[in-house]
Design a protein around this motif. Structure first.
Motif, PDB file in Angstrom:
ATOM      1  N   LYS A 145       0.850  -1.183   0.000  1.00  0.00           N
ATOM      2  CA  LYS A 145       0.000   0.000   0.000  1.00  0.00           C
ATOM      3  C   LYS A 145       0.890   1.239   0.000  1.00  0.00           C
ATOM      4  O   LYS A 145       1.622   1.488   0.968  1.00  0.00           O
ATOM      5  N   ILE A 146       0.826   1.980  -1.102  1.00  0.00           N
ATOM      6  CA  ILE A 146       1.675   3.169  -1.253  1.00  0.00           C
ATOM      7  C   ILE A 146       0.793   4.411  -1.188  1.00  0.00           C
ATOM      8  O   ILE A 146      -0.326   4.420  -1.714  1.00  0.00           O
ATOM      9  N   GLY A 147       1.310   5.453  -0.571  1.00  0.00           N
ATOM     10  CA  GLY A 147       0.588   6.720  -0.502  1.00  0.00           C
ATOM     11  C   GLY A 147       1.395   7.823  -1.166  1.00  0.00           C
ATOM     12  O   GLY A 147       2.628   7.835  -1.118  1.00  0.00           O
ATOM     13  N   SER A 148       0.690   8.727  -1.814  1.00  0.00           N
ATOM     14  CA  SER A 148       1.329   9.926  -2.334  1.00  0.00           C
ATOM     15  C   SER A 148       0.814  11.074  -1.476  1.00  0.00           C
ATOM     16  O   SER A 148      -0.396  11.295  -1.389  1.00  0.00           O
ATOM     17  N   ALA A 149       1.735  11.770  -0.824  1.00  0.00           N
ATOM     18  CA  ALA A 149       1.344  12.824   0.122  1.00  0.00           C
ATOM     19  C   ALA A 149       1.613  14.183  -0.501  1.00  0.00           C
ATOM     20  O   ALA A 149       2.695  14.766  -0.364  1.00  0.00           O
ATOM     21  N   GLN A 150       0.616  14.663  -1.213  1.00  0.00           N
ATOM     22  CA  GLN A 150       0.758  15.952  -1.891  1.00  0.00           C
ATOM     23  C   GLN A 150       0.779  17.091  -0.870  1.00  0.00           C
ATOM     24  O   GLN A 150       0.089  17.044   0.135  1.00  0.00           O
ATOM     25  N   LEU A 151       1.577  18.110  -1.185  1.00  0.00           N
ATOM     26  CA  LEU A 151       1.586  19.321  -0.355  1.00  0.00           C
ATOM     27  C   LEU A 151       0.948  20.461  -1.126  1.00  0.00           C
ATOM     28  O   LEU A 151       1.211  20.627  -2.321  1.00  0.00           O
ATOM     29  N   GLY A 152       0.138  21.243  -0.441  1.00  0.00           N
ATOM     30  CA  GLY A 152      -0.263  22.523  -0.986  1.00  0.00           C
ATOM     31  C   GLY A 152       0.934  23.455  -0.938  1.00  0.00           C
ATOM     32  O   GLY A 152       2.060  23.026  -0.650  1.00  0.00           O
ATOM     33  N   PRO A 153       0.735  24.722  -1.244  1.00  0.00           N
ATOM     34  CA  PRO A 153       1.863  25.649  -1.307  1.00  0.00           C
ATOM     35  C   PRO A 153       2.588  25.823   0.023  1.00  0.00           C
ATOM     36  O   PRO A 153       1.999  25.649   1.091  1.00  0.00           O
ATOM     37  N   ILE A 154       3.886  26.157  -0.084  1.00  0.00           N
ATOM     38  CA  ILE A 154       4.661  26.564   1.088  1.00  0.00           C
ATOM     39  C   ILE A 154       5.083  28.012   0.829  1.00  0.00           C
ATOM     40  O   ILE A 154       5.828  28.277  -0.125  1.00  0.00           O
ATOM     41  N   SER A 155       4.585  28.925   1.630  1.00  0.00           N
ATOM     42  CA  SER A 155       4.904  30.336   1.385  1.00  0.00           C
ATOM     43  C   SER A 155       6.328  30.639   1.844  1.00  0.00           C
ATOM     44  O   SER A 155       6.923  29.885   2.629  1.00  0.00           O
ATOM     45  N   LEU A 156       6.851  31.743   1.350  1.00  0.00           N
ATOM     46  CA  LEU A 156       8.205  32.165   1.751  1.00  0.00           C
ATOM     47  C   LEU A 156       8.315  32.301   3.258  1.00  0.00           C
ATOM     48  O   LEU A 156       9.362  32.032   3.857  1.00  0.00           O
ATOM     49  N   ALA A 157       7.209  32.720   3.877  1.00  0.00           N
ATOM     50  CA  ALA A 157       7.257  33.027   5.309  1.00  0.00           C
ATOM     51  C   ALA A 157       7.123  31.779   6.193  1.00  0.00           C
ATOM     52  O   ALA A 157       7.371  31.839   7.394  1.00  0.00           O
TER      53      ALA A 157
END
Ligand code: CDT
Length: 303
Positions: free
Chosen positions: A5-17
Motif C-alpha cells: 500500500k503506497i501513498g502519495s502525500a501531496q503538499l499545498g503551497p509553502i509560502s516564503l514566510a
C-alpha cells in the motif's frame, strides 16, 4: 507478500514566510493520515521543506543557502523519522542538500529513501536539472535550478525494500525515458518521485491543458514500457502568487492512473499496489533480454 500500500502525500503551497518547523508539522499530519489508511510507503514532494526557491533570483549565497539542509535528519526533520519508525512506514522526501565533499561545498536537489525503521536506505541527487543559470529578464519568474544545484553525481540507484525494488527520480527526470529504463535495468519495480511544476511554461505560450497532458503522458508511457509502478507527488497551488500544478498520481505497470489527487492542497492518495502486475509485461512484450537491440542504441550514450 505481493502487495504494497503506497501513498502519495501531496503538499499545498509553502509560502516564503512558512518555517521548516511548520512544514514538518504538515508532513507529520500527512504521515499519520496515510498510516490510518494502512499505507506502508509514503511519497512526499521534491524540495518538500521550503517554497520552490529556484523561481527567485538571488545574488547573495547566504540567501540561497537558507533553503538548504546541511544534515539529514536534523533537529527540525527528526520527528518525521521518529514517527516513521513508530508507525513502521517508509518514506521518500525531497530537499535541497548542502554537503562538503572533495574539500568544497556542493549543493544538490536531493531525495532520500527512508525505511520503515526510520533509517536512510538510499539517496538520489537530481540529474536532469531544468531551467537556466543566468537571470532572464524576459520571463515572469526564474527557473534557476542550473544555478543553485550541481548535476547529481550518484546515478540512478535502486534499493531492495518493502518486498520489491525501489528507484527514485526528481521532477524533470520524469520527462526523460532514460531515467526509467536505467532503473528498470537495475531491477526497479516501483519508481517514486516528487515534483514542483510551474503551471506557466516560461519558454513557450503553452495551452494549460498540455502541461497536465505531458505530465501524465511521460509517466504513463514509462510505467508500461518498464512494467513498473510510478508514484508522483506534487507540491501544488499558489506559492506567493506563483502557481504550481497538482496532479499527484499513482500509475500501474499497465500505464493506467489508478489514483489521483483532486485538490491543490495537502492531500493523501493511496493504492494497494500488486507488485507482480508488471511481471507479464516484463516477460513478454518488454522482455529486455530477449527483445532489446542495444547494438542499435549507441547514439543514446555517445552523443
Ligand atoms: N522542478 C522541476 O524540475 N520542474 C520542471 C519545470 C520545467 S520548466 C523549466 C518540470 O519538468 O516539471
Amino acid at each position: 507478500e505481493s502487495s504494497l500500500k503506497i501513498g502519495s502525500a501531496q503538499l499545498g503551497p509553502i509560502s516564503l514566510a512558512e518555517s521548516r518547523y511548520d512544514v514538518v508539522k504538515r508532513l507529520l499530519a500527512l504521515l499519520y493520515k496515510a498510516h490510518s489508511f494502512g499505507v506502508k510507503f509514503i511519497v512526499f514532494p521534491e524540495l518538500a521543506l521550503t517554497t520552490f526557491f529556484p523561481r527567485y533570483w538571488m545574488t547573495n549565497q547566504v540567501d540561497v543557502d537558507r533553503y538548504f539542509e546541511t544534515k539529514m535528519p536534523n533537529e527540525v526533520t527528526q520527528p518525521l523519522f521518529d514517527a516513521a519508525k513508530k508507525l513502521g512506514i517508509g518514506f521518500y522526501l525531497g530537499f535541497a542538500e548542502l554537503s562538503e565533499e572533495d574539500n568544497r561545498i556542493r549543493r544538490f536537489n536531493t531525495s532520500i529513501l527512508v525505511g520503515p525503521d526510520g533509517k536512510i536506505i538510499g539517496k538520489y541527487r537530481k540529474i536532469h536539472l531544468p531551467g537556466h543559470s543566468e537571470k532572464r529578464d524576459d520571463v515572469p519568474f526564474q527557473h534557476l535550478e542550473k544555478r543553485y544545484f550541481e548535476v547529481g553525481n550518484l546515478g540512478f540507484g535502486t534499493w531492495p525494500v518493502f518486498g520489491t525494488r525501489v528507484g527514485m527520480a526528481i521532477c524533470n527526470d520524469r520527462r526523460w525515458p532514460e531515467t526509467y529504463r536505467v532503473m528498470a535495468l537495475r531491477g526497479a519495480r516501483v519508481v517514486v518521485l516528487g515534483f514542483n511544476t510551474p503551471t506557466e511554461n516560461i519558454n513557450h505560450d503553452e495551452p494549460l491543458h498540455l502541461r497536465m497532458f505531458h505530465h501524465r503522458l511521460v509517466m504513463q508511457a514509462a510505467a508500461y514500457q518498464n512494467g513498473m509502478w510510478i508514484v508522483a507527488t506534487a507540491k501544488a497551488g499558489y506559492e506567493d502568487g506563483f502557481h504550481l500544478h497538482g496532479g499527484s498520481c499513482i500509475i500501474s505497470p499497465t500505464g493506467e492512473i489508478v489514483s489521483q489527487s483532486t485538490t491543490e492542497d495537502d492531500e493523501v492518495i493511496v493504492y494497494d499496489c500488486n507488485l507482480k502486475l508488471g511481471d507479464y509485461i516484463l516477460n513478454s512484450v518488454f522482455n529486455f533480454k530477449k527483445h532489446r537491440r542495444i547494438e542499435h542504441y549507441g547514439p543514446i550514450t555517445s552523443q
